[in-house]
Scaffold this motif. Structure first.
Motif, PDB file in Angstrom:
ATOM      1  N   MET A   1       0.835  -1.201   0.000  1.00 42.25           N
ATOM      2  CA  MET A   1       0.000   0.000   0.000  1.00 42.25           C
ATOM      3  C   MET A   1       0.871   1.253   0.000  1.00 42.25           C
ATOM      4  N   CYS A   2       0.456   2.244  -0.778  1.00 47.68           N
ATOM      5  CA  CYS A   2       1.107   3.555  -0.792  1.00 47.68           C
ATOM      6  C   CYS A   2       0.202   4.543  -0.077  1.00 47.68           C
ATOM      7  N   SER A   3       0.779   5.344   0.800  1.00 48.93           N
ATOM      8  CA  SER A   3       0.013   6.382   1.477  1.00 48.93           C
ATOM      9  C   SER A   3      -0.416   7.438   0.467  1.00 48.93           C
ATOM     10  N   LYS A   4      -1.631   7.940   0.619  1.00 47.24           N
ATOM     11  CA  LYS A   4      -2.127   8.972  -0.294  1.00 47.24           C
ATOM     12  C   LYS A   4      -1.640  10.363   0.091  1.00 47.24           C
ATOM     13  N   SER A   5      -1.166  10.523   1.337  1.00 53.71           N
ATOM     14  CA  SER A   5      -0.801  11.861   1.790  1.00 53.71           C
ATOM     15  C   SER A   5       0.676  12.041   2.129  1.00 53.71           C
TER      16      SER A   5
ATOM     17  N   MET B   1       4.933  10.290   1.692  1.00 49.84           N
ATOM     18  CA  MET B   1       5.790   9.433   0.861  1.00 49.84           C
ATOM     19  C   MET B   1       6.133   8.169   1.648  1.00 49.84           C
ATOM     20  N   LEU B   2       5.118   7.380   1.941  1.00 47.56           N
ATOM     21  CA  LEU B   2       5.285   6.176   2.725  1.00 47.56           C
ATOM     22  C   LEU B   2       4.709   4.985   1.966  1.00 47.56           C
ATOM     23  N   LEU B   3       5.450   3.905   1.968  1.00 45.34           N
ATOM     24  CA  LEU B   3       5.030   2.650   1.361  1.00 45.34           C
ATOM     25  C   LEU B   3       5.070   1.596   2.454  1.00 45.34           C
ATOM     26  N   VAL B   4       4.025   0.772   2.541  1.00 43.96           N
ATOM     27  CA  VAL B   4       3.969  -0.277   3.552  1.00 43.96           C
ATOM     28  C   VAL B   4       3.789  -1.613   2.842  1.00 43.96           C
ATOM     29  N   THR B   5       4.586  -2.608   3.230  1.00 47.60           N
ATOM     30  CA  THR B   5       4.470  -3.958   2.690  1.00 47.60           C
ATOM     31  C   THR B   5       4.366  -4.930   3.859  1.00 47.60           C
ATOM     32  N   ALA B   6       3.726  -6.080   3.600  1.00 50.23           N
ATOM     33  CA  ALA B   6       3.558  -7.037   4.692  1.00 50.23           C
ATOM     34  C   ALA B   6       3.583  -8.469   4.193  1.00 50.23           C
ATOM     35  N   CYS B   7       4.188  -9.328   5.001  1.00 44.85           N
ATOM     36  CA  CYS B   7       4.085 -10.785   4.893  1.00 44.85           C
ATOM     37  C   CYS B   7       3.766 -11.215   6.321  1.00 44.85           C
ATOM     38  N   LYS B   8       4.665 -11.919   6.989  1.00 47.86           N
ATOM     39  CA  LYS B   8       4.521 -12.135   8.428  1.00 47.86           C
ATOM     40  C   LYS B   8       5.009 -10.897   9.174  1.00 47.86           C
ATOM     41  N   ASN B   9       5.878 -10.134   8.521  1.00 46.18           N
ATOM     42  CA  ASN B   9       6.415  -8.893   9.061  1.00 46.18           C
ATOM     43  C   ASN B   9       5.808  -7.732   8.284  1.00 46.18           C
ATOM     44  N   THR B  10       5.767  -6.580   8.909  1.00 46.74           N
ATOM     45  CA  THR B  10       5.335  -5.362   8.234  1.00 46.74           C
ATOM     46  C   THR B  10       6.538  -4.455   8.084  1.00 46.74           C
ATOM     47  N   SER B  11       6.740  -3.938   6.864  1.00 52.63           N
ATOM     48  CA  SER B  11       7.872  -3.039   6.612  1.00 52.63           C
ATOM     49  C   SER B  11       7.361  -1.692   6.153  1.00 52.63           C
ATOM     50  N   PHE B  12       7.962  -0.634   6.676  1.00 55.40           N
ATOM     51  CA  PHE B  12       7.633   0.728   6.285  1.00 55.40           C
ATOM     52  C   PHE B  12       8.797   1.264   5.473  1.00 55.40           C
ATOM     53  N   TRP B  13       8.505   1.807   4.291  1.00 61.65           N
ATOM     54  CA  TRP B  13       9.532   2.284   3.374  1.00 61.65           C
ATOM     55  C   TRP B  13       9.371   3.795   3.205  1.00 61.65           C
ATOM     56  N   ILE B  14      10.440   4.516   3.488  1.00 67.42           N
ATOM     57  CA  ILE B  14      10.460   5.960   3.261  1.00 67.42           C
ATOM     58  C   ILE B  14      11.638   6.228   2.327  1.00 67.42           C
ATOM     59  N   PRO B  15      11.378   6.847   1.166  1.00 71.80           N
ATOM     60  CA  PRO B  15      12.469   7.049   0.195  1.00 71.80           C
ATOM     61  C   PRO B  15      13.511   8.042   0.676  1.00 71.80           C
ATOM     62  N   ASP B  16      14.748   7.832   0.262  1.00 71.40           N
ATOM     63  CA  ASP B  16      15.820   8.795   0.495  1.00 71.40           C
ATOM     64  C   ASP B  16      15.719   9.869  -0.561  1.00 71.40           C
ATOM     65  N   ILE B  17      15.637  11.096  -0.144  1.00 73.51           N
ATOM     66  CA  ILE B  17      15.510  12.195  -1.129  1.00 73.51           C
ATOM     67  C   ILE B  17      16.728  13.064  -1.070  1.00 73.51           C
TER      68      ILE B  17
END
Length: 139
Positions: A117-121, A123-139
């Motif tokens: 899922m990508c946040s609409k508001s 710059m955050l991306l969240v992915t999940a399997c058994k773990n949840t990962s939060f991705w914030i891009p390096d700018i």
């Protein structure tokens, strides 16, 4: 198909859950582009989403990897020849399958990525399997 998402502007649908994730025109059902992992050992795409600006497709795979592609930008191998194409050939070029990712991450998930899922508001991306990962891009 195990995942169906609309772009924020409603122009496109993203269908994923097999060897290829398809970007489809919401109004006429035409296939715009397909996306798949560049290496066979990366698994098939289980879930995908579009960024809020529709600039990127983000997909998680059965092998636990994360893949990111430019949505509509032609890959380098087609840029030079695309200007020479006309009519039906140009449509074929736009509907082809892209396997050259912008980013591939394979070290975060121990199992298949079941949600992306990508946040609409923000710059955050969240992915999940058994773990949840939060991705914030390096700018």
């Amino acid at each position: 198909c195990t995942s169906l998402k609309f772009s924020s502007d409603g122009k496109y649908m993203l269908l994923s859950g097999g060897e290829v994730t398809w970007l489809v025109d919401s109004f006429n059902g035409a296939i715009v582009r397909g996306y798949r992992p560049s290496k066979p050992n990366m698994g098939h795409l289980t879930h995908a989403c579009l960024t809020p600006d529709t600039a990127y497709v983000v997909g998680g795979s059965s092998a636990g990897s994360l893949h990111i592609w430019h949505t509509l930008q032609l890959p380098p191998e087609l840029k030079a020849s695309a200007a020479q194409w006309a009519g039906k050939e140009a449509e074929t070029a736009l509907g082809h399958i892209v396997s050259a990712e912008v980013v591939v991450k394979s070290d975060r998930h121990v199992g298949p990525v079941n949600a992306v899922m990508c946040s609409k508001s923000t710059m955050l991306l969240v992915t999940a399997c058994k773990n949840t990962s939060f991705w914030i891009p390096d700018i």
